[in-house]
Design an enzyme around this catalytic site. Structure first.
Site: not given
Length: 318
Positions: A74, A77, A202, A254, A272
């Site tokens: 992540s 992102k 992705y 998160y 993660v």
């Protein structure tokens, strides 16, 4: 005392304190659990902990085996968001993905179904990042992947950064939840491009492989408002860098982002695989890696380490 001696003294102090912080945080590595829902990530060594810091003059300090490689997950992102914002501008991007934090897990579909229009709440949750990937310009998945690789190679000075093919395939073959999110958004009109091509990009960009020193260099560029701290080259627009850092504070950890903001107080983004990228504006970029995760999906020992560094170096921006 000369200026050079003063600089060396500061670096030595930082080095010693970083090494001590890693030792203290390493006591917690066994408390976390390595991510297993992506089978390839389950192979990670749960005992690993390393950290690197890049100061604004380009000095690098490190502790632990900082050459151990892991995937961004992540953390990536932020950089697909930066590219999408450069491609389309804020108004268009945020017409399709929101700016608000969520108290739900990063892969939740609940609020996506409940709110209307069905656009994701922010770009840091999986649904939002998939929509952002849909907005990155490029002729197919490979061209879009090459764009983000090119950016990260410039940020880090590491031309060897690439996609870990084994992790990419592992993600692609175990992505039932992400496919559900993507096809729901396609049905709702939020995702406009080809679903499988967008998902492929992705998965690939989440599977880009780095080490903690690479991550610290990425963070240093954001700390310098999008310019490379050594060369001064403008890699990310200053306004876009500011947006990225804001999302790191509000959504980067998160649904533990609020707690992290209070306890550590610096913009950070976790993944993660166990990486955390943290940035202290105009001071330093930090890369941390320890694959054992807490219940929110953040590196447990990595968070402990950043808490220690924040206290030692008075890093909180608040």
């Amino acid at each position: 005392m000369t200026g050079i001696e003063t600089k060396q003294h500061i670096q030595q102090r930082y080095q010693e304190q970083l090494e001590q912080a890693v030792i203290l945080a390493s006591r917690h590595v066994k408390e976390g659990k390595v991510a297993s829902y992506i089978p390839e990530l389950a192979k990670s060594d749960p005992n690993h902990l390393s950290a690197a810091v890049v100061l604004m003059d380009g000095s690098v300090i490190a502790a632990g085996n900082t050459q151990t490689r892991f995937t961004l997950q992540s953390i990536a992102k932020l950089f697909s968001l930066a590219i999408a914002l450069a491609d389309h501008g804020c108004e268009y991007v945020f017409s399709r993905v929101g700016m608000e934090p969520t108290g739900d897990p990063f892969n939740s579909i609940m609020k996506l179904e409940a709110i209307k229009p069905h656009k994701p709440l922010n770009p840091m949750i999986n649904a939002g990042a998939i929509v952002v990937c849909d907005m990155v310009k490029g002729n197919g998945c490979e061209e879009r992947t090459e764009r983000i690789l090119s950016l990260l190679r410039k940020m880090t000075g590491n031309p060897e950064i690439c996609v870990n093919h084994a992790v990419y395939l592992s993600e692609k073959n175990s992505a039932n939840r992400n496919r559900a999110l993507a096809y729901f958004m396609k049905d709702s009109g939020v995702l406009t491009g080809d679903v499988e091509d967008t998902l492929d990009f992705y998965f690939r960009h989440c599977s880009i492989e780095v080490n903690t020193q690479d991550v610290a260099w990425m963070a240093s560029v954001l700390a310098a408002d999008g310019a490379h701290p050594v060369t001064g080259e403008r890699l990310i627009d200053e306004r876009i860098a500011g947006i990225c850092k804001t999302f790191m504070v509000t959504c980067g950890m998160y649904n533990a982002s609020g707690e992290f903001a209070i306890q550590v107080g610096i913009p950070a983004k976790s993944g993660v695989a166990g990486g955390i990228m943290a940035t202290v504006p105009m001071q330093m970029g930090i890369g941390v890696y320890s694959p054992g995760l807490d219940e929110k999906g953040n590196s447990l020992a990595g968070v402990k380490l950043l808490q220690e560094l924040s206290n030692l170096w008075n890093l909180s921006i608040f």
